[in-house]
Design a protein around this motif. Structure first.
Motif, PDB file in Angstrom:
ATOM      1  N   LEU A  88      -4.192   1.344   2.379  1.00 44.90           N
ATOM      2  CA  LEU A  88      -3.737   2.693   1.940  1.00 44.90           C
ATOM      3  C   LEU A  88      -2.964   3.243   2.837  1.00 44.90           C
ATOM      4  CD1 LEU A  88      -4.763   5.022  -0.008  1.00 44.90           C
ATOM      5  CD2 LEU A  88      -6.410   5.645   1.439  1.00 44.90           C
ATOM      6  N   ALA A  89      -3.084   2.658   4.204  1.00 45.02           N
ATOM      7  CA  ALA A  89      -2.124   3.670   5.025  1.00 45.02           C
ATOM      8  C   ALA A  89      -0.911   2.950   4.904  1.00 45.02           C
ATOM      9  CB  ALA A  89      -2.634   3.124   6.580  1.00 45.02           C
ATOM     10  N   GLN A  90      -0.646   1.647   4.565  1.00 42.71           N
ATOM     11  CA  GLN A  90       0.842   1.075   4.477  1.00 42.71           C
ATOM     12  C   GLN A  90       1.548   1.446   2.999  1.00 42.71           C
ATOM     13  OE1 GLN A  90       1.666  -2.668   6.244  1.00 42.71           O
ATOM     14  NE2 GLN A  90      -0.471  -2.614   7.607  1.00 42.71           N
ATOM     15  N   TYR A  91       0.618   1.454   2.035  1.00 41.40           N
ATOM     16  CA  TYR A  91       1.306   1.610   0.780  1.00 41.40           C
ATOM     17  C   TYR A  91       0.715   2.915  -0.057  1.00 41.40           C
ATOM     18  CZ  TYR A  91       2.498  -3.152   2.011  1.00 41.40           C
ATOM     19  OH  TYR A  91       3.247  -4.133   2.526  1.00 41.40           O
ATOM     20  N   PRO A  92       0.688   3.979   0.332  1.00 41.57           N
ATOM     21  CA  PRO A  92       0.133   5.258   0.013  1.00 41.57           C
ATOM     22  C   PRO A  92       0.664   5.559  -1.443  1.00 41.57           C
ATOM     23  CG  PRO A  92       1.430   5.994   1.822  1.00 41.57           C
ATOM     24  CD  PRO A  92       1.215   4.420   1.860  1.00 41.57           C
ATOM     25  N   ASP A  93       1.837   5.321  -1.529  1.00 43.38           N
ATOM     26  CA  ASP A  93       2.547   5.478  -2.949  1.00 43.38           C
ATOM     27  C   ASP A  93       2.407   4.624  -3.836  1.00 43.38           C
ATOM     28  OD1 ASP A  93       3.271   7.950  -1.615  1.00 43.38           O
ATOM     29  OD2 ASP A  93       5.421   7.032  -0.643  1.00 43.38           O
ATOM     30  N   ASP A  94       1.882   3.579  -3.655  1.00 42.25           N
ATOM     31  CA  ASP A  94       1.684   2.561  -4.927  1.00 42.25           C
ATOM     32  C   ASP A  94       0.562   2.760  -5.400  1.00 42.25           C
ATOM     33  OD1 ASP A  94       2.427  -0.049  -5.671  1.00 42.25           O
ATOM     34  OD2 ASP A  94       0.344  -0.667  -5.452  1.00 42.25           O
ATOM     35  N   ALA A  95       0.345   3.351  -6.761  1.00 43.43           N
ATOM     36  CA  ALA A  95      -0.765   3.641  -7.375  1.00 43.43           C
ATOM     37  C   ALA A  95      -1.904   2.619  -7.470  1.00 43.43           C
ATOM     38  CB  ALA A  95      -0.350   3.959  -8.720  1.00 43.43           C
ATOM     39  N   GLU A  96      -1.496   1.270  -7.891  1.00 39.66           N
ATOM     40  CA  GLU A  96      -2.494   0.091  -8.014  1.00 39.66           C
ATOM     41  C   GLU A  96      -3.199   0.003  -6.454  1.00 39.66           C
ATOM     42  OE1 GLU A  96      -3.067  -4.492  -9.173  1.00 39.66           O
ATOM     43  OE2 GLU A  96      -0.757  -3.373  -9.342  1.00 39.66           O
ATOM     44  N   SER A  97      -2.380   0.037  -5.672  1.00 44.43           N
ATOM     45  CA  SER A  97      -2.964  -0.241  -4.222  1.00 44.43           C
ATOM     46  C   SER A  97      -3.854   0.935  -3.929  1.00 44.43           C
ATOM     47  CB  SER A  97      -1.781  -0.485  -3.029  1.00 44.43           C
ATOM     48  OG  SER A  97      -0.887  -1.781  -3.341  1.00 44.43           O
ATOM     49  N   ALA A  98      -3.430   2.213  -4.067  1.00 43.16           N
ATOM     50  CA  ALA A  98      -4.153   3.322  -3.681  1.00 43.16           C
ATOM     51  C   ALA A  98      -5.584   3.559  -4.506  1.00 43.16           C
ATOM     52  CB  ALA A  98      -3.462   4.625  -3.754  1.00 43.16           C
ATOM     53  N   LYS A  99      -5.526   3.107  -5.755  1.00 46.87           N
ATOM     54  CA  LYS A  99      -6.645   3.004  -6.403  1.00 46.87           C
ATOM     55  C   LYS A  99      -7.781   2.090  -5.851  1.00 46.87           C
ATOM     56  CE  LYS A  99      -8.679   2.713 -11.167  1.00 46.87           C
ATOM     57  NZ  LYS A  99     -10.002   1.986 -10.611  1.00 46.87           N
TER      58      LYS A  99
END
Length: 315
Positions: free
Chosen positions: A87-98
């Motif tokens: 979450l800290a490194q890829y906050p704008d990626d929807a799949e990663s954030a979910k």
């Protein structure tokens, strides 16, 4: 699309997303090993391979796969720790954030959260096991309730260890600073010519307690042993002659004389052995060999009654 085809497609995305400076080939091999392990049901090895791929060439695909593999291995603390990094490194990626928010949401009701900050960048180990993927100035670690040893390491082999006790639902902020670097040993001042001359002229310190006897005693003991050995040899030969005479003429007088000479020979042999042992013990345990050799004189003088041993020396 089959599961294997999907995994192959993800591997291709990992390679494409890896930075040019990373070892793309090594990262792809590690990712492929993770896929194979996951298909075999070995989720522990799969997670390790995915984490290795991310360490070599960071990508959201590799980190997402590591989080899922840790979930499948029922390792929620590790999965939540990796989800926080995702979450800290890829906050704008929807799949990663979910994925990250789902795992973190589950962990908050079962674990404690430790927010670690450090300057400069550091790595983190919990209970002696490394849990950070790379050095950074902030880390989020999820841990089960209980007592833990937290070790934060900085460049230059500097490390700080802190003992923490947490319970479910705790959310702690733990700042760390590197310990002071060990002081360099002060250089020794150069000796002046006068000091060097005084040092050279000073007597050498005694090495242990001095031994009481000089080597003269060992020399005397050796000479005595040699003399006794010579007399014992002569006595043995004389005893053999007496034995031969008795064989030729077996009389009572010859028998008595032979027994007497045999006894004399035995006594001389025993005395020779005793002198040799005593000389060896004196040489090893009581002789000060490091002292300057003393002037000595040893002499064996024949007399009508046998021989006399004399020595003179400085003790």
């Amino acid at each position: 699309m089959s599961r294997l085809a999907k995994l192959a497609a993800i591997a291709a995305l990992v390679v494409a997303a890896a930075p040019a400076r990373g070892d793309v080939s090594a990262a792809a091999r590690a990712f492929a090993d993770g896929q194979a392990a996951q298909l075999e049901g070995n989720f522990e090895r799969a997670a390790q391979s995915y984490e290795l791929a991310f360490t070599i060439a960071p990508s959201k695909e590799a980190l997402r796969s590591a989080v899922r593999a840790r979930q499948q291995a029922n390792q929620l603390p590790r999965a939540a720790t990796l989800a926080s990094a995702l979450l800290a490194q890829y906050p704008d990626d929807a799949e990663s954030a979910k994925l990250a928010n789902d795992v973190i949401g589950e962990a908050r009701g079962k674990l404690a959260r430790l927010a670690i900050t450090c300057a400069p960048a550091c790595t983190v180990a919990l209970g002696g096991r490394a849990i950070s993927l790379n050095a950074a100035t902030s880390h989020v670690v999820f841990a089960p309730a209980g007592h833990h040893s937290l070790e934060v390491s900085f460049d230059g082999e500097l490390a700080v260890t802190r003992e923490v006790t947490v319970k479910v639902g705790d959310d702690l902020s733990l700042p760390f600073e590197p310990p002071p670097a060990p002081a360099k040993p002060a250089s020794e001042p150069r000796a002046t010519p006068q000091a060097k001359a005084a040092h050279d002229a000073a007597p050498a310190p005694a090495e242990g307690k001095p031994r009481p006897l000089s080597p003269t005693f060992v020399i005397a003991g050796g000479a005595l042993t040699a003399a006794l050995g010579g007399v014992a040899l002569w006595s043995g030969l004389d005893t053999n002659k007496a034995h031969d005479a008795y064989v030729k003429a077996p009389t009572h007088a010859a028998f008595t004389e032979g027994r007497s000479k045999q006894l004399r020979t035995n006594i001389l042999l025993g005395a020779t052995a005793a002198a040799g042992v005593a000389t060896g013990l004196i040489a090893v345990f009581w002789t000060q060999w490091g002292a300057p050799p003393a002037a000595s004189h040893v002499a064996v003088t024949p007399t009508p009654q046998g021989a006399t041993l004399s020595f003179a020396g400085r003790f």
